[in-house]
Design a protein around this motif. Structure first.
Motif, PDB file in Angstrom:
ATOM      1  N   LEU A  49     -21.473 -23.279 -12.421  1.00 37.46           N
ATOM      2  CA  LEU A  49     -22.124 -23.282 -13.974  1.00 37.46           C
ATOM      3  C   LEU A  49     -23.124 -24.013 -14.128  1.00 37.46           C
ATOM      4  O   LEU A  49     -24.224 -23.646 -14.578  1.00 37.46           O
ATOM      5  CB  LEU A  49     -20.942 -23.968 -14.985  1.00 37.46           C
ATOM      6  N   VAL A  50     -23.185 -25.100 -13.124  1.00 43.52           N
ATOM      7  CA  VAL A  50     -24.167 -26.064 -13.114  1.00 43.52           C
ATOM      8  C   VAL A  50     -24.638 -26.284 -11.701  1.00 43.52           C
ATOM      9  O   VAL A  50     -23.649 -26.878 -10.831  1.00 43.52           O
ATOM     10  CB  VAL A  50     -24.167 -27.425 -13.741  1.00 43.52           C
ATOM     11  N   THR A  51     -25.547 -25.847 -11.251  1.00 41.50           N
ATOM     12  CA  THR A  51     -26.268 -26.003 -10.024  1.00 41.50           C
ATOM     13  C   THR A  51     -25.483 -25.342  -9.026  1.00 41.50           C
ATOM     14  O   THR A  51     -24.813 -24.621  -8.985  1.00 41.50           O
ATOM     15  CB  THR A  51     -27.041 -27.236  -9.766  1.00 41.50           C
ATOM     16  N   ALA A  54     -25.275 -20.365  -2.680  1.00 40.72           N
ATOM     17  CA  ALA A  54     -24.814 -20.655  -4.374  1.00 40.72           C
ATOM     18  C   ALA A  54     -25.949 -19.786  -5.124  1.00 40.72           C
ATOM     19  O   ALA A  54     -26.946 -19.564  -4.913  1.00 40.72           O
ATOM     20  CB  ALA A  54     -25.403 -21.959  -4.662  1.00 40.72           C
ATOM     21  N   VAL A  55     -25.340 -19.191  -6.068  1.00 42.18           N
ATOM     22  CA  VAL A  55     -25.989 -18.423  -7.185  1.00 42.18           C
ATOM     23  C   VAL A  55     -25.974 -19.096  -8.488  1.00 42.18           C
ATOM     24  O   VAL A  55     -24.689 -19.238  -8.915  1.00 42.18           O
ATOM     25  CB  VAL A  55     -25.553 -17.051  -7.163  1.00 42.18           C
ATOM     26  N   GLU A  56     -27.064 -19.464  -9.088  1.00 36.82           N
ATOM     27  CA  GLU A  56     -27.067 -19.944 -10.637  1.00 36.82           C
ATOM     28  C   GLU A  56     -26.622 -18.945 -11.400  1.00 36.82           C
ATOM     29  O   GLU A  56     -26.887 -17.927 -11.299  1.00 36.82           O
ATOM     30  CB  GLU A  56     -28.337 -20.729 -11.023  1.00 36.82           C
ATOM     31  N   ALA A  57     -25.738 -19.341 -12.615  1.00 36.86           N
ATOM     32  CA  ALA A  57     -25.151 -18.484 -13.408  1.00 36.86           C
ATOM     33  C   ALA A  57     -25.999 -18.385 -14.688  1.00 36.86           C
ATOM     34  O   ALA A  57     -25.544 -17.589 -15.704  1.00 36.86           O
ATOM     35  CB  ALA A  57     -23.838 -18.261 -13.667  1.00 36.86           C
ATOM     36  N   GLY A  58     -26.940 -19.324 -14.788  1.00 37.95           N
ATOM     37  CA  GLY A  58     -27.823 -19.274 -16.150  1.00 37.95           C
ATOM     38  C   GLY A  58     -27.035 -19.564 -17.466  1.00 37.95           C
ATOM     39  O   GLY A  58     -26.998 -18.700 -18.307  1.00 37.95           O
ATOM     40  N   ALA A  59     -26.080 -20.220 -17.356  1.00 39.46           N
ATOM     41  CA  ALA A  59     -24.962 -20.384 -18.537  1.00 39.46           C
ATOM     42  C   ALA A  59     -24.153 -19.243 -18.726  1.00 39.46           C
ATOM     43  O   ALA A  59     -23.498 -19.094 -19.870  1.00 39.46           O
ATOM     44  CB  ALA A  59     -25.745 -20.763 -19.869  1.00 39.46           C
ATOM     45  N   CYS A  60     -24.124 -18.275 -17.991  1.00 39.97           N
ATOM     46  CA  CYS A  60     -23.284 -16.793 -18.162  1.00 39.97           C
ATOM     47  C   CYS A  60     -22.471 -16.446 -16.936  1.00 39.97           C
ATOM     48  O   CYS A  60     -22.708 -15.729 -16.096  1.00 39.97           O
ATOM     49  CB  CYS A  60     -24.337 -15.864 -18.254  1.00 39.97           C
TER      50      CYS A  60
END
Lengths: 215, 228
Positions: free
Chosen positions: A55-57, A77-83
């Motif tokens: 969710l965060v970094t 790691a793939v950031e989810a952009g708050a989604c």
């Protein structure tokens, strides 16, 4: 009629490592489960790579990289952009690209674990992204979770009820939670785990070997 | 009498839709960083941020790269050279990486649905022979879909603005309804800045120092929701 001249609409099968999703609410123990699965798959001779969606970094990715259980380069790691739902369902392209890249860099990889970034019970994985997926809930999250009939619990290929050791401490009737889970899933696979003691891990590996890797 | 539908418009709607899987939801182009670093860099107002991004980043850099890529008409070797220009002209690492990842994600979908040129260009990226910046990939793919150049530019401008608006909503900077009012105000800006002609060898220019400084400062932060 295809109105897009540059598009050839056809289905194509992907050749490469099998991909499995690991979803579930924040704190249900997905990362701890992965830390148990890594050595268990190593024992069975399965070469792994991992994609995390924090969710965060890159909190979970860093934890796995530093665990000493796996070559850190095999963890993306793939950031989810708050989604966290979008990145595994509506728009899984960043995860697909990350998995493709791992597969290209490590030609021996047979299985890629894709951990979602923490969901609610409505979370499901797109089959564009994974071949098979499990959903992890935990006893401390509440014994009534299976009765809520969330899509994550109902639609996954394997439901994992984690932290069974906590049941007496949080007032959960584990036997009832297991019965409710089995009922909600109408007999589809279910495993109880206690990652701290390594309980139930082999049962998950057995399922994946049989149903995903066909061993 | 029933007017006949323009199939090109429908294709444009499909590919400009935020539902089209492109990875764009994970990038904020420095909006998250600017909003979190307001105490150091000054107040972050989304409407101003959007205007600055369109006028001083998209108009002279992304729009130009997209237009030039479109005109290369699927010439993959020349597209890789344009990709290098985008790389060299994007100063901050977080924005460079984000643009490449976003381009790769868009190519992923197009490769799977079989858009002409997508799979070969994706293969070049895999071989390290191309970078796959978003604007370059958009120009390649939207040309392959048979869209007009002006339509492709409009789609690029719309997506740039709309993705910032959705990021602003998720960051809690504006409400979902309020964001649409701001997006409506941005549309004439896209039209205005797109009226500047683009030569086939037009250099890429941008000047968004505050957003870039914010991204650079934010790069090592442990508290990021977005990729940039």
């Amino acid at each position: 009629m295809n109105m897009q001249p540059g598009v050839s609409i056809s289905s194509s099968s992907r050749v490469g490592a099998a991909r499995i999703g690991i979803g579930g609410p924040v704190g249900s123990g997905k990362t701890a489960l992965i830390e148990c699965l890594i050595p268990a798959f190593a024992k069975r001779g399965v070469s792994l790579a991992i994609v995390t969606n924090d969710l965060v970094t890159a909190e979970d990715a860093e934890r796995i990289r530093r665990s000493g259980l796996i070559d850190p380069a095999r963890v993306a790691a793939v950031e989810a952009g708050a989604c966290p739902h979008t990145v595994i369902r509506e728009d899984p392209t960043l995860n697909i690209a990350a998995a493709d890249e791992l597969e290209a860099r490590f030609s021996d990889v047979e299985l890629i674990l894709i951990e979602s970034g923490g969901d609610n019970l409505a979370s499901t994985f797109s089959l564009d992204l994974v071949d098979w997926w499990m959903f992890v809930i935990d006893v401390a999250g509440g014994g009534d979770i299976p009765r809520k009939n969330g899509p994550g619990v109902l639609k996954c290929d394997l439901l994992v009820v984690n932290k069974t050791d906590l049941a007496p401490h949080v007032g959960v009737d584990l036997a009832r939670m297991e019965r409710d889970s089995a009922k909600a899933r109408a007999g589809r696979p279910l495993v109880l785990t206690n990652c701290r003691a390594g309980q139930g891990i082999d049962a998950i590996v057995d399922q994946i070997l049989a149903k995903v890797l066909f061993r | 009498m029933t007017a006949s539908l323009d199939s090109g418009l429908l294709v444009a709607l499909q590919h400009a839709d935020s539902q089209f899987p492109s990875g764009g939801f994970a990038f904020s182009q420095g909006l998250e960083a600017s909003s979190q670093l307001a105490a150091r860099l000054g107040a972050c107002n989304f409407e101003d941020f959007l205007d600055v991004q369109l006028r001083h980043r998209w108009a002279g850099a992304d729009r130009v790269a997209l237009t030039r890529a479109y005109r290369l008409a699927g010439d993959l070797a020349k597209l890789t050279e344009l990709d290098l220009e985008v790389e060299a002209s994007t100063f901050v690492e977080g924005l460079r990486t984000g643009s490449r990842r976003n381009g790769a994600a868009l190519l992923t979908t197009h490769s799977r649905i079989g858009t002409t040129g997508a799979a070969p260009y994706r293969a070049l990226i895999g071989e390290g022979k191309a970078l796959g910046h978003l604007a370059v990939v958009q120009g390649l793919l939207w040309r392959a879909l048979g869209l007009e150049e002006t339509t492709a530019v409009a789609m690029g401008g719309y997506q740039a603005a709309a993705s910032l608006a959705t990021a602003a909503v998720r960051l809690g900077l504006v409400g979902a309804i309020q964001s649409q009012a701001m997006l409506a105000k941005a549309l004439p800006v896209i039209v205005e800045v797109s009226s500047t002609p683009v030569a086939d060898d037009e250099p890429l220019r941008s000047f968004t120092p505050l957003a870039e400084i914010a991204v650079a400062l934010h790069g090592s932060s442990g508290q990021r929701l977005f990729s940039n």
